[in-house]
Design an enzyme around this catalytic site. Structure first.
Site, mmCIF file in Angstrom:
data_model
loop_
_atom_site.group_PDB
_atom_site.id
_atom_site.type_symbol
_atom_site.label_atom_id
_atom_site.label_comp_id
_atom_site.label_asym_id
_atom_site.label_seq_id
_atom_site.Cartn_x
_atom_site.Cartn_y
_atom_site.Cartn_z
ATOM 1 N N CYS A 1 0.797 -1.231 0.000
ATOM 2 C CA CYS A 1 0.000 0.000 0.000
ATOM 3 C C CYS A 1 0.825 1.275 0.000
ATOM 4 O O CYS A 1 0.478 2.236 -0.693
ATOM 5 C CB CYS A 1 -0.995 0.002 1.154
ATOM 6 N N HIS B 1 -2.690 0.938 7.084
ATOM 7 C CA HIS B 1 -2.976 0.842 5.649
ATOM 8 C C HIS B 1 -3.222 2.222 5.064
ATOM 9 O O HIS B 1 -4.145 2.930 5.477
ATOM 10 C CB HIS B 1 -4.196 -0.054 5.421
ATOM 11 N N ASP C 1 -8.031 3.446 -3.544
ATOM 12 C CA ASP C 1 -7.091 2.528 -2.894
ATOM 13 C C ASP C 1 -6.592 1.529 -3.924
ATOM 14 O O ASP C 1 -7.339 0.660 -4.375
ATOM 15 C CB ASP C 1 -7.780 1.805 -1.742
#
Length: 284
Positions: free
Chosen positions: A76, A116, A131
């Site tokens: 991420c 995250h 995302d």
């Protein structure tokens, strides 16, 4: 709100060539949707460098060298820091956010730390969640962060609902898994500065409690399928999320799947790590 530093540059032509995008470059919802679908198809999620002992850099030039020029993937902090710079270069109003992962957590488990990175993109006064870095259940469309009700994407339905954590209301992202709403993560309100991610990233690739240090996690999401590897277990779902195949792979086939299905440029020195991954088996 902090005063954000200047955003590092990115080679948009190289990035768009990498993801196969040749559409408009205006900061519109249409552009955002197209990028959010193409990015996870072209740039896989993977943590191979952690297992190889190389560490994970989120210095912009090094992220670009790996994810764009070298044809690799990342997790991420790499994926969404790259996407953030791309969107900013296109003129989007975008900020970095942080989420608390809930995916696969046992019911009643204590809260996990925020680990995250996600993005908030504001268009015409509305905030959209983007995302590109959540493994085999990555978003392939931006979602309205503060809207209730189901939200469709090219790879299944999602919804975002209010949820408390230690008395603080956060926005919980859930995925429709064959009629069951499964929580993915909870997004905290308020932007994070780029420097904040340095510490979180270091923890993620070094701390023994981080699953990235002791298991392989790989994913690619195409317009027709989701592919996920947890160590040597391959899970293949169709675009709607229905299970197509799940099985454990021997090392030669694991190497072939990484190369031919996930699209990674498999290197010769990955072999010992892949042999360990097969020996570890699928984590519980």
């Amino acid at each position: 709100m902090f005063d954000a530093p200047a955003v590092a540059s990115v080679d948009l032509d190289a990035y768009f060539a990498r993801i196969g995008y040749a559409g408009p470059r205006e900061p519109t919802l249409q552009t955002l949707r197209a990028i959010c679908q193409k990015h996870p198809d072209a740039i896989p999620f993977e943590n191979l460098d952690v297992l190889l002992g190389r560490g994970i850099s989120i210095v912009p030039a090094e992220v670009d060298a790996k994810l764009i020029a070298a044809g690799r993937g990342g997790y991420c902090y790499e994926q969404n820091s790259l996407l953030k710079r791309v969107l900013a270069a296109l003129g989007f109003q975008v900020e970095g956010l942080m989420a608390r992962v809930l995916w696969m957590a046992p019911e009643g488990a204590p809260p996990r730390p925020r680990s995250h990175q996600v993005l908030g993109v504001t268009i015409d006064g509305e905030t959209w969640l983007a995302d590109a870095g959540f493994g085999g259940c990555v978003l392939t469309a931006p979602l309205r962060l503060f809207a209730d009700g189901d939200q469709a994407s090219p790879n299944g339905a999602f919804r975002i609902v209010d949820a408390e954590c230690d008395g603080v209301v956060e926005r919980q992202v859930q995925a429709d898994l064959s009629g069951r709403w499964a929580p993915l993560y909870q997004v905290a309100r308020g932007a994070w500065a780029p420097v904040d991610y340095e510490q979180a990233n270091f923890f993620t690739y070094t701390h023994p409690s981080s699953h990235f240090t002791w298991s392989m996690t790989v994913g690619r999401t195409t317009p027709t399928a989701r592919y996920a590897l947890k160590n040597n277990r391959l899970t293949h779902r169709d675009a709607a999320g229905a299970l197509v195949e799940q099985r454990d792979l021997p090392v030669d086939e694991l190497e072939a799947i990484l190369r031919d299905v996930i699209g990674l440029p498999v290197e010769a020195d990955w072999r010992p790590v892949l042999e360990k991954v097969v020996a570890w088996g699928t984590p519980s």
